[in-house]
Design a protein around this motif. Structure first.
Motif, PDB file in Angstrom:
ATOM      1  N   VAL A  17       0.839  -1.194   0.000  1.00 62.86           N
ATOM      2  CA  VAL A  17       0.000   0.000   0.000  1.00 62.86           C
ATOM      3  C   VAL A  17       0.882   1.256   0.000  1.00 62.86           C
ATOM      4  N   SER A  18       1.943   1.263   0.780  1.00 66.01           N
ATOM      5  CA  SER A  18       2.875   2.393   0.789  1.00 66.01           C
ATOM      6  C   SER A  18       3.475   2.602  -0.597  1.00 66.01           C
ATOM      7  N   ARG A  19       3.872   1.511  -1.236  1.00 60.95           N
ATOM      8  CA  ARG A  19       4.455   1.598  -2.575  1.00 60.95           C
ATOM      9  C   ARG A  19       3.465   2.240  -3.546  1.00 60.95           C
ATOM     10  N   LEU A  20       2.212   1.798  -3.486  1.00 66.11           N
ATOM     11  CA  LEU A  20       1.186   2.368  -4.373  1.00 66.11           C
ATOM     12  C   LEU A  20       0.961   3.844  -4.069  1.00 66.11           C
ATOM     13  N   LEU A  21       0.833   4.202  -2.802  1.00 67.76           N
ATOM     14  CA  LEU A  21       0.616   5.604  -2.437  1.00 67.76           C
ATOM     15  C   LEU A  21       1.784   6.479  -2.887  1.00 67.76           C
ATOM     16  N   ALA A  22       3.006   5.977  -2.749  1.00 68.97           N
ATOM     17  CA  ALA A  22       4.179   6.732  -3.204  1.00 68.97           C
ATOM     18  C   ALA A  22       4.117   6.939  -4.713  1.00 68.97           C
ATOM     19  N   SER A  23       3.648   5.925  -5.438  1.00 73.69           N
ATOM     20  CA  SER A  23       3.567   6.053  -6.899  1.00 73.69           C
ATOM     21  C   SER A  23       2.539   7.098  -7.308  1.00 73.69           C
ATOM     22  N   TYR A  24       1.571   7.391  -6.450  1.00 82.09           N
ATOM     23  CA  TYR A  24       0.566   8.421  -6.735  1.00 82.09           C
ATOM     24  C   TYR A  24       1.045   9.806  -6.320  1.00 82.09           C
ATOM     25  N   GLY A  25       2.120   9.874  -5.541  1.00 81.05           N
ATOM     26  CA  GLY A  25       2.655  11.174  -5.133  1.00 81.05           C
ATOM     27  C   GLY A  25       2.730  11.415  -3.640  1.00 81.05           C
ATOM     28  N   ALA A  26       2.353  10.443  -2.825  1.00 81.30           N
ATOM     29  CA  ALA A  26       2.449  10.617  -1.369  1.00 81.30           C
ATOM     30  C   ALA A  26       3.911  10.650  -0.931  1.00 81.30           C
ATOM     31  N   VAL A  27       4.182  11.402   0.117  1.00 80.29           N
ATOM     32  CA  VAL A  27       5.488  11.383   0.776  1.00 80.29           C
ATOM     33  C   VAL A  27       5.373  10.309   1.864  1.00 80.29           C
ATOM     34  N   ILE A  28       6.192   9.277   1.759  1.00 77.51           N
ATOM     35  CA  ILE A  28       6.109   8.163   2.707  1.00 77.51           C
ATOM     36  C   ILE A  28       7.174   8.325   3.786  1.00 77.51           C
ATOM     37  N   VAL A  29       6.735   8.242   5.034  1.00 79.74           N
ATOM     38  CA  VAL A  29       7.641   8.228   6.180  1.00 79.74           C
ATOM     39  C   VAL A  29       7.469   6.836   6.796  1.00 79.74           C
ATOM     40  N   GLU A  97      11.502  15.187  11.252  1.00 79.45           N
ATOM     41  CA  GLU A  97      12.406  15.863  10.304  1.00 79.45           C
ATOM     42  C   GLU A  97      11.928  15.652   8.868  1.00 79.45           C
ATOM     43  N   LEU A  98      11.585  14.400   8.529  1.00 78.43           N
ATOM     44  CA  LEU A  98      11.154  14.086   7.165  1.00 78.43           C
ATOM     45  C   LEU A  98       9.845  14.800   6.828  1.00 78.43           C
ATOM     46  N   GLU A  99       8.930  14.822   7.781  1.00 81.65           N
ATOM     47  CA  GLU A  99       7.648  15.491   7.556  1.00 81.65           C
ATOM     48  C   GLU A  99       7.856  16.992   7.341  1.00 81.65           C
ATOM     49  N   ALA A 100       8.738  17.587   8.126  1.00 85.49           N
ATOM     50  CA  ALA A 100       8.979  19.023   8.024  1.00 85.49           C
ATOM     51  C   ALA A 100       9.556  19.401   6.662  1.00 85.49           C
ATOM     52  N   SER A 101      10.224  18.460   5.994  1.00 84.55           N
ATOM     53  CA  SER A 101      10.834  18.758   4.697  1.00 84.55           C
ATOM     54  C   SER A 101       9.849  18.588   3.533  1.00 84.55           C
ATOM     55  N   ALA A 102       8.640  18.079   3.787  1.00 83.17           N
ATOM     56  CA  ALA A 102       7.628  17.930   2.731  1.00 83.17           C
ATOM     57  C   ALA A 102       6.958  19.283   2.486  1.00 83.17           C
ATOM     58  N   GLY A 103       6.444  19.452   1.295  1.00 82.22           N
ATOM     59  CA  GLY A 103       5.797  20.716   0.938  1.00 82.22           C
ATOM     60  C   GLY A 103       4.461  20.906   1.634  1.00 82.22           C
ATOM     61  N   PRO A 104       3.935  22.143   1.622  1.00 82.36           N
ATOM     62  CA  PRO A 104       2.682  22.447   2.322  1.00 82.36           C
ATOM     63  C   PRO A 104       1.461  21.744   1.720  1.00 82.36           C
ATOM     64  N   ASP A 105       1.526  21.347   0.454  1.00 81.83           N
ATOM     65  CA  ASP A 105       0.398  20.653  -0.187  1.00 81.83           C
ATOM     66  C   ASP A 105       0.561  19.147  -0.183  1.00 81.83           C
ATOM     67  N   VAL A 107       0.704  15.156   0.781  1.00 79.98           N
ATOM     68  CA  VAL A 107       0.031  14.137   1.581  1.00 79.98           C
ATOM     69  C   VAL A 107       1.175  13.297   2.156  1.00 79.98           C
ATOM     70  N   VAL A 108       1.395  13.433   3.457  1.00 84.65           N
ATOM     71  CA  VAL A 108       2.484  12.727   4.126  1.00 84.65           C
ATOM     72  C   VAL A 108       1.900  11.503   4.816  1.00 84.65           C
ATOM     73  N   VAL A 109       2.339  10.335   4.361  1.00 82.82           N
ATOM     74  CA  VAL A 109       1.831   9.072   4.890  1.00 82.82           C
ATOM     75  C   VAL A 109       2.893   8.472   5.803  1.00 82.82           C
ATOM     76  N   HIS A 110       2.554   8.389   7.074  1.00 78.48           N
ATOM     77  CA  HIS A 110       3.435   7.757   8.056  1.00 78.48           C
ATOM     78  C   HIS A 110       3.057   6.282   8.150  1.00 78.48           C
ATOM     79  N   ASP A 111       3.949   5.413   7.667  1.00 79.75           N
ATOM     80  CA  ASP A 111       3.751   3.959   7.737  1.00 79.75           C
ATOM     81  C   ASP A 111       4.216   3.532   9.123  1.00 79.75           C
TER      82      ASP A 111
END
Length: 196
Positions: A17-29, A97-105, A107-111
């Motif tokens: 699921v993380s792999r799929l979400l990343a392929s759609y543009g999610a930032v995965i932590v 740290e990783l979340e803070a480096s993602a852009g304001p728009d 979708v940050v997914v914490h696995d």
């Protein structure tokens, strides 16, 4: 930014699921990946683990012998708690740290495999639970990961129950079936996350 907690029991399919979400543009932590990073050789995390559990948990090359440590902690709740007390704060700091480096728009997914167990659901805007029956998960662990059945059952028993995970879910992805049934569900959840 939308902060999403992604969880599910061991063998439920979080990685796919993380792999799929990343392929759609999610930032995965990925908490598991970070948990490995914070105990690499030369880190304060590894030094603390060795201090707590002894040098027997080191492989000959100086890396953490994860299967050996897993055999120790998953058989003893007190030892698991001691390990978590070392690793979880380090993982939390790196995740922030990783979340803070993602852009304001973004979708940050914490696995986060232990999201339910550690009462972390309130930290996220939404929680996505990957659900699969215990029988399916056990089969995957034994057949696909090569785990001994007793070890797989021990790891499953050390986690939250299926009911406890479902109780914190905003979205549930059913991963009890074949892989081709997973993608349409993940895409639907992604579209809803993008609109959140």
């Amino acid at each position: 930014m939308v902060k999403v907690g992604l969880t599910g029991g061991i063998g439920a399919g979080k990685s796919e699921v993380s792999r799929l979400l990343a392929s759609y543009g999610a930032v995965i932590v990925d908490a598991d990946k970070i948990a490995r990073e914070v105990v690499e050789p030369g880190t304060p995390g590894l030094a603390a683990v060795v201090e707590e559990f002894g040098e027997d948990v080191l492989a000959p090359d100086g890396t953490l012998d994860r299967p050996k440590l897993g055999g120790i902690v998953f058989a003893d709740p007190g030892k698991l708690k001691a390990l978590n007390a070392i690793v979880h704060p380090l993982v939390g700091a790196r995740s922030a740290e990783l979340e803070a480096s993602a852009g304001p728009d973004a979708v940050v997914v914490h696995d986060v495999p232990l999201l339910t167990e550690n009462g972390l659901a309130p930290l996220y805007d939404l929680v996505v639970v990957i659900d699969a029956t215990p029988g399916t998960r056990l089969d995957r662990l034994v057949r696909l990961r090569g785990m001994a059945e007793d070890e797989a059952k021990s790891r499953m028993a050390a986690q939250a129950t299926r009911e406890q995970r479902l109780a914190v879910a905003d979205f549930v992805i059913d991963n009890d079936g074949p892989l081709e049934a997973l993608e349409p569900q993940v895409r639907e959840v992604w579209e809803r996350l993008r609109g959140a």
